[in-house]
Design an enzyme around this catalytic site. Structure first.
Site, mmCIF file in Angstrom:
data_model
loop_
_atom_site.group_PDB
_atom_site.id
_atom_site.type_symbol
_atom_site.label_atom_id
_atom_site.label_comp_id
_atom_site.label_asym_id
_atom_site.label_seq_id
_atom_site.Cartn_x
_atom_site.Cartn_y
_atom_site.Cartn_z
ATOM 1 N N THR A 1 0.884 -1.216 -0.363
ATOM 2 C CA THR A 1 -0.124 0.462 0.028
ATOM 3 C C THR A 1 0.919 0.986 0.498
ATOM 4 O O THR A 1 1.195 1.892 1.209
ATOM 5 C CB THR A 1 -1.157 0.219 1.376
ATOM 6 N N LYS B 1 -1.420 2.136 13.735
ATOM 7 C CA LYS B 1 -0.643 1.997 12.959
ATOM 8 C C LYS B 1 -0.173 3.125 12.067
ATOM 9 O O LYS B 1 1.144 3.258 12.288
ATOM 10 C CB LYS B 1 -0.790 0.599 11.699
ATOM 11 N N GLY C 1 14.468 5.880 5.345
ATOM 12 C CA GLY C 1 14.219 5.106 4.575
ATOM 13 C C GLY C 1 13.736 3.819 5.139
ATOM 14 O O GLY C 1 12.812 4.592 6.043
ATOM 15 N N CYS D 1 8.264 1.295 5.654
ATOM 16 C CA CYS D 1 7.034 1.875 6.363
ATOM 17 C C CYS D 1 7.208 4.261 7.214
ATOM 18 O O CYS D 1 6.033 4.153 6.779
ATOM 19 C CB CYS D 1 7.033 1.121 8.131
ATOM 20 N N ARG E 1 26.064 9.056 10.012
ATOM 21 C CA ARG E 1 25.872 7.660 10.979
ATOM 22 C C ARG E 1 26.258 7.318 12.331
ATOM 23 O O ARG E 1 26.469 6.727 13.204
ATOM 24 C CB ARG E 1 25.142 6.114 10.890
HETATM 25 N N1 SAJ Z 1 16.694 6.203 11.863
HETATM 26 C C1 SAJ Z 1 17.260 7.488 12.672
HETATM 27 N N2 SAJ Z 1 17.125 7.897 13.274
HETATM 28 C C2 SAJ Z 1 16.459 7.310 14.706
HETATM 29 C C3 SAJ Z 1 15.822 5.583 13.779
HETATM 30 C C4 SAJ Z 1 15.949 5.448 12.560
HETATM 31 O O1 SAJ Z 1 17.813 8.232 11.227
HETATM 32 O O2 SAJ Z 1 16.976 7.515 15.430
HETATM 33 C C5 SAJ Z 1 16.283 5.923 10.222
HETATM 34 C C6 SAJ Z 1 17.413 5.428 10.871
HETATM 35 O O3 SAJ Z 1 18.067 4.819 10.141
HETATM 36 C C7 SAJ Z 1 16.085 3.987 9.033
HETATM 37 C C8 SAJ Z 1 15.075 4.253 9.408
HETATM 38 O O4 SAJ Z 1 15.056 5.541 10.399
HETATM 39 O O5 SAJ Z 1 16.899 5.008 7.736
HETATM 40 C C9 SAJ Z 1 13.463 3.429 9.711
HETATM 41 O O6 SAJ Z 1 14.165 3.292 10.963
HETATM 42 P P1 SAJ Z 1 14.119 2.534 11.594
HETATM 43 O O7 SAJ Z 1 14.467 2.132 12.827
HETATM 44 O O8 SAJ Z 1 12.043 3.130 12.406
HETATM 45 O O9 SAJ Z 1 13.371 0.814 11.082
HETATM 46 P P2 SAJ Z 1 11.758 0.795 10.493
HETATM 47 O O10 SAJ Z 1 12.078 1.666 9.605
HETATM 48 O O11 SAJ Z 1 12.403 -1.022 10.789
HETATM 49 O O12 SAJ Z 1 10.598 0.812 11.254
HETATM 50 C C10 SAJ Z 1 10.076 -0.436 12.202
HETATM 51 C C11 SAJ Z 1 9.155 0.237 12.157
HETATM 52 N N3 SAJ Z 1 8.334 -0.800 12.568
HETATM 53 C C12 SAJ Z 1 6.756 -1.477 11.761
HETATM 54 O O13 SAJ Z 1 6.504 -0.730 11.307
HETATM 55 C C13 SAJ Z 1 6.321 -2.157 12.154
HETATM 56 C C14 SAJ Z 1 8.956 1.233 13.315
HETATM 57 O O14 SAJ Z 1 7.461 1.860 14.010
HETATM 58 C C15 SAJ Z 1 9.965 0.512 14.755
HETATM 59 O O15 SAJ Z 1 9.908 2.069 15.416
HETATM 60 C C16 SAJ Z 1 11.163 0.237 13.447
HETATM 61 O O16 SAJ Z 1 10.623 -0.940 13.137
HETATM 62 C C17 SAJ Z 1 11.852 -0.776 15.028
HETATM 63 O O17 SAJ Z 1 12.387 0.121 15.763
HETATM 64 O O18 SAJ Z 1 11.036 -1.523 15.452
#
Ligand code: SAJ
Length: 453
Positions: free
Chosen positions: A103, A224, A275, A278, A420
């Site tokens: 989606t 969500k 990135g 989600c 990073r």
């Molecule tokens: N990022 C940052 N700073 C942060 C955390 C993340 O720049 O402090 C960046 C990461 O490098 C990445 C992006 O954000 O590019 C997303 O990172 P993420 O840790 O949120 O990982 P995702 O995208 O896999 O998010 C998922 C989401 N879970 C679901 O959709 C079920 C999110 O809601 C969760 O919080 C995250 O996993 C998690 O940490 O579990």
């Protein structure tokens, strides 16, 4: 309770209910495996014949390290409890049908529901009396009522809550933790009626070892999209704080560390961008669910801040090169990391790709390394050799072990831009690099002053 729902509840308890999963991607496939693992007969439906063929051979089409998934898939297929097909007519025997299709949002950040509509058309054509349809895909608040329900009723001639049943149970999976999250994270069972929600709890109970919270569908849609919008906004704050600190020569990591000592504060990590599949899209789905007269300002602003970070990295490179009389045009730029997340091979909506695009627009020559992404796992030294700048875009563990002195000796210009916070300024400069970190001015490292006794 409606007779159909009572019979369905009984069939779920007896594991005689047939479960169909529409969409066998990185969410649908583990969902199908999990329902098969706990004893249901599962029919997986996907439009991609090659994906279906692989699954029926017991081979997972999902790359990357997904602990337990490949084995579970092989076991459930060999046990005859999971079978995949491209033939949507096989949905006719399903008592429960989950919808796990993509989606996305389009270039205008509006929800693109083509896959969802196609799945609903297929389902409506053959859905049997008493069946329960559960949308697991992330959807904008109001989509169940405005799109899913009408599509099912008009396509099948059956009435939701009388002949067929409808719910929304969004997933919380994360690449690298698909099975762990499916089993270990709580889920919202949004039912079109409370009775439907309670039958959904019975369905997910054997899989989910965490809370199963009942709600209406709209609440489930809001939860969500809000949880991911919340994360995006919080990351954006960290990124904007980094820009402020950088502009005044302060160190954002030190500022963040001390802010987070204040009760109730939890500044996230500033970085090179946001990135994944989600976080970049779900905020737009939340915004799309709001009534037209609601001023949505924070979500777009946060998206703009996060989407700006790869451009900010480019500016840091430009500034670093200009101090040595160089420009971006023709400059070889070594990019360390292409995945969107550390220690992952998933490169969807990769901030590195955004950086590559802006660098190429400036005439630079980006060269990419990533130990986990197929095609980029070459030797890091060959990528850094002769480069005008080296950019740390992903915090892969492998990069923490790099020999900075060796890399300095082969780099063209010793400019290290750290997106990073992979490296400490001191060790980078000791190895001969000019170190530039996002948000990291030159403020003196503070000392811990414990309260006097
Ligand atoms: N990022 C940052 N700073 C942060 C955390 C993340 O720049 O402090 C960046 C990461 O490098 C990445 C992006 O954000 O590019 C997303 O990172 P993420 O840790 O949120 O990982 P995702 O995208 O896999 O998010 C998922 C989401 N879970 C679901 O959709 C079920 C999110 O809601 C969760 O919080 C995250 O996993 C998690 O940490 O579990």
């Amino acid at each position: 309770m409606n007779q159909h729902l009572s019979r369905l509840r009984q069939a779920i308890h007896e594991r005689t209910a047939v479960v169909a999963v529409v969409g066998l991607g990185y969410v649908g496939l583990p969902v199908a495996c999990e329902f098969a693992r706990v004893g249901f007969r599962v029919i997986g439906v996907d439009v991609k014949q090659d994906r279906v063929d692989l699954i029926n051979q017991g081979i997972s089409p999902i790359e990357g390290n997904e602990p337990g998934l490949a084995d579970l898939l092989r076991e459930t297929v060999q046990a005859g409890r999971l079978r995949a097909t491209t033939d949507a007519f096989e949905l006719a025997v399903a008592d429960v049908i989950t919808v796990n299709v993509e989606t996305p949002v389009d270039e205008d950040n509006r929800p693109r529901y083509a896959a969802l509509r196609a799945a609903l058309t297929d389902i409506a054509e053959v859905i049997k009396d008493g069946a329960l349809v559960i949308v697991e895909s992330t959807i904008a608040p109001g989509t169940i009522e405005s799109l899913v329900r009408p599509a099912l009723e008009s396509g099948s001639g059956q009435r939701v809550d009388d002949d067929i049943f409808l719910g929304h149970c969004p997933e919380r999976v994360m690449p690298g933790r698909l099975l762990a999250n499916l089993r270990g994270l709580s889920r919202v069972c949004g039912g079109n009626t409370p009775e439907t929600a309670s039958v959904m709890v019975d369905l997910y109970r054997p899989v989910v070892q965490a809370d199963l919270d009942t709600a209406d569908c709209q609440t489930a849609e809001l939860v969500k999209t809000a949880e991911n919008a919340y994360r995006d906004v919080n990351i954006a704050f960290a990124n904007e704080l980094a820009l402020v600190c950088e502009s005044v020569g302060a160190d954002v990591l030190r500022v963040r560390e001390l802010v987070n000592k204040s009760p109730g504060r939890n500044v996230l990590m500033p970085g090179a961008g946001v990135g994944g599949h989600c976080i970049p899209k779900d905020p737009w789905l939340l915004a799309a669910g709001a009534a037209a007269d609601v001023p949505i300002r924070l979500i777009p602003a946060a998206r703009a801040v996060n989407e700006h970070m790869p451009i900010h990295i480019m500016k840091l490179i430009q500034q670093g090169l200009s101090s040595t009389g160089q420009g971006l045009r023709g400059a070889r730029v070594a990019i360390l990391g292409y995945a969107y997340l550390e220690n992952s091979d998933d490169s969807r909506h990769s901030p590195s790709q955004a950086l590559i695009n802006v660098l190429e627009n400036e005439g630079a020559l980006p060269v990419v390394h990533d130990p986990l992404v197929p095609g980029f796992e070459r030797d890091v030294a060959t990528v850094v050799a002769g480069s005008a700048a080296t950019i740390a875009m992903v915090a892969h563990d492998e990069y923490r072990r790099l020999d900075l002195a060796l890399l300095r000796s082969i780099a063209g210009t010793p400019l290290l831009v750290d997106g990073r916070h992979l490296f400490e300024r001191g060790s980078a400069e000791a190895a001969g690099w000019t170190y530039v970190g996002v948000g990291r001015g030159r403020a003196l490292a503070g000392t811990v002053a414990t309260a006097g006794r």
